[in-house]
Design a protein around this motif. Structure first.
Motif, short mmCIF file in Angstrom:
data_model
loop_
_atom_site.label_atom_id
_atom_site.label_comp_id
_atom_site.label_asym_id
_atom_site.label_seq_id
_atom_site.Cartn_x
_atom_site.Cartn_y
_atom_site.Cartn_z
N MET A 1 50.33 35.86 43.02
CA MET A 1 49.06 35.86 42.32
C MET A 1 48.60 37.29 42.05
SD MET A 1 45.34 34.17 42.79
CE MET A 1 45.93 32.77 41.98
N ILE A 2 48.04 37.49 40.91
CA ILE A 2 47.51 38.79 40.51
C ILE A 2 46.16 39.01 41.21
CG2 ILE A 2 46.70 40.19 38.57
CD1 ILE A 2 49.65 39.66 38.37
N VAL A 3 45.99 40.22 41.74
CA VAL A 3 44.75 40.61 42.41
C VAL A 3 44.12 41.71 41.56
CG1 VAL A 3 43.72 41.53 44.51
CG2 VAL A 3 45.73 40.06 44.65
N THR A 4 42.81 41.64 41.32
CA THR A 4 42.12 42.61 40.48
C THR A 4 40.95 43.25 41.22
OG1 THR A 4 40.63 40.94 39.55
CG2 THR A 4 42.69 41.35 38.35
N ALA A 17 44.83 45.83 38.16
CA ALA A 17 45.50 44.59 38.55
C ALA A 17 46.79 44.91 39.30
CB ALA A 17 45.81 43.74 37.32
N ASP A 19 50.21 43.04 41.54
CA ASP A 19 51.00 41.87 41.88
C ASP A 19 51.86 42.28 43.07
OD1 ASP A 19 52.32 39.48 41.99
OD2 ASP A 19 53.33 39.68 40.07
N LEU A 38 47.40 39.66 31.99
CA LEU A 38 46.84 38.81 33.05
C LEU A 38 46.95 37.35 32.63
CD1 LEU A 38 43.59 40.65 34.17
CD2 LEU A 38 45.79 40.57 35.32
N HIS A 42 43.89 34.86 38.58
CA HIS A 42 43.85 36.08 39.38
C HIS A 42 42.59 36.05 40.22
CE1 HIS A 42 40.86 38.02 36.69
NE2 HIS A 42 41.51 37.37 35.75
N ARG A 43 42.62 36.78 41.32
CA ARG A 43 41.45 36.84 42.19
C ARG A 43 41.02 38.28 42.36
NH1 ARG A 43 45.36 37.14 46.21
NH2 ARG A 43 44.76 38.35 48.02
#
Length: 179
Positions: A1-4, A17, A19, A38, A42-43
């Motif tokens: 999951m992508i984290v921002t 962002a 990963d 994205l 994403h969280r």
């Protein structure tokens, strides 16, 4: 999951962002292709290690230091051609500029071709998903035109001035490809 996470910079708010252990995006809020890579969910997590490293890098950059790009693990998503162009961008020294044509000649040589389209290089430069760190702002037109910066020409000028790379002969063309 992508984290921002967001970062407040002298040129505006940025979205970062990651990963896993790599930075995959850094966009100026409102820029062309904002958050283009994205896909899916994403969280947001301000204290994610990779994003903290990127924020530290940006803090030092905007404080006038010259942090090395290699300090960060970068994993921009794109075609092999775009990745080759972005890798070339990472070779442009702090405080210097190059042209789309020069990059096109370098890419052509790497691919064993006689020539390469400057416009194709420009498209790859314009879709750089890790703005500022992968220094697409250091690319100008052959005549000194400041065109094609997805974050906006004023921000490109700010970054070049910040690095001491802004030259008197640079100009904004009447018909620009960027805001």
């Amino acid at each position: 999951m992508i984290v921002t996470a967001y970062y407040e910079s002298p040129i505006g708010r940025m979205l970062l962002a990651a990963d896993g252990d790599a930075l995959v995006g850094l966009w100026l809020e409102g820029q062309k292709y904002f958050g283009d890579s994205l896909h899916g969910g994403h969280r947001e997590q301000d204290d994610f290690p990779v994003l903290l490293q990127a924020k530290d890098w940006l803090d030092r950059y905007f404080a006038g230091e010259k942090p090395r790009i290699a300090e960060l693990k970068l994993a921009p998503a794109g075609s092999a051609f775009r990745k080759a162009v972005w890798e070339r961008l990472c070779r442009i020294p702090y405080g210097e500029v190059t042209t789309y044509g020069q990059i096109a000649r370098q890419i052509a040589a790497a691919y064993g071709k006689d020539s390469m389209s400057s416009q194709a290089v420009g498209g790859a430069v314009g879709h750089n998903p890790i703005s500022v760190i992968i220094p697409c702002h250091r690319v100008v037109g052959a005549t000194g035109s400041l065109t094609g910066y997805a974050g906006g020409i004023a921000k490109k000028i700010h970054l070049l001035t910040h690095e001491g790379a802004y030259a008197e002969g640079f100009f904004v063309p009447k018909k620009s490809t960027a805001p």
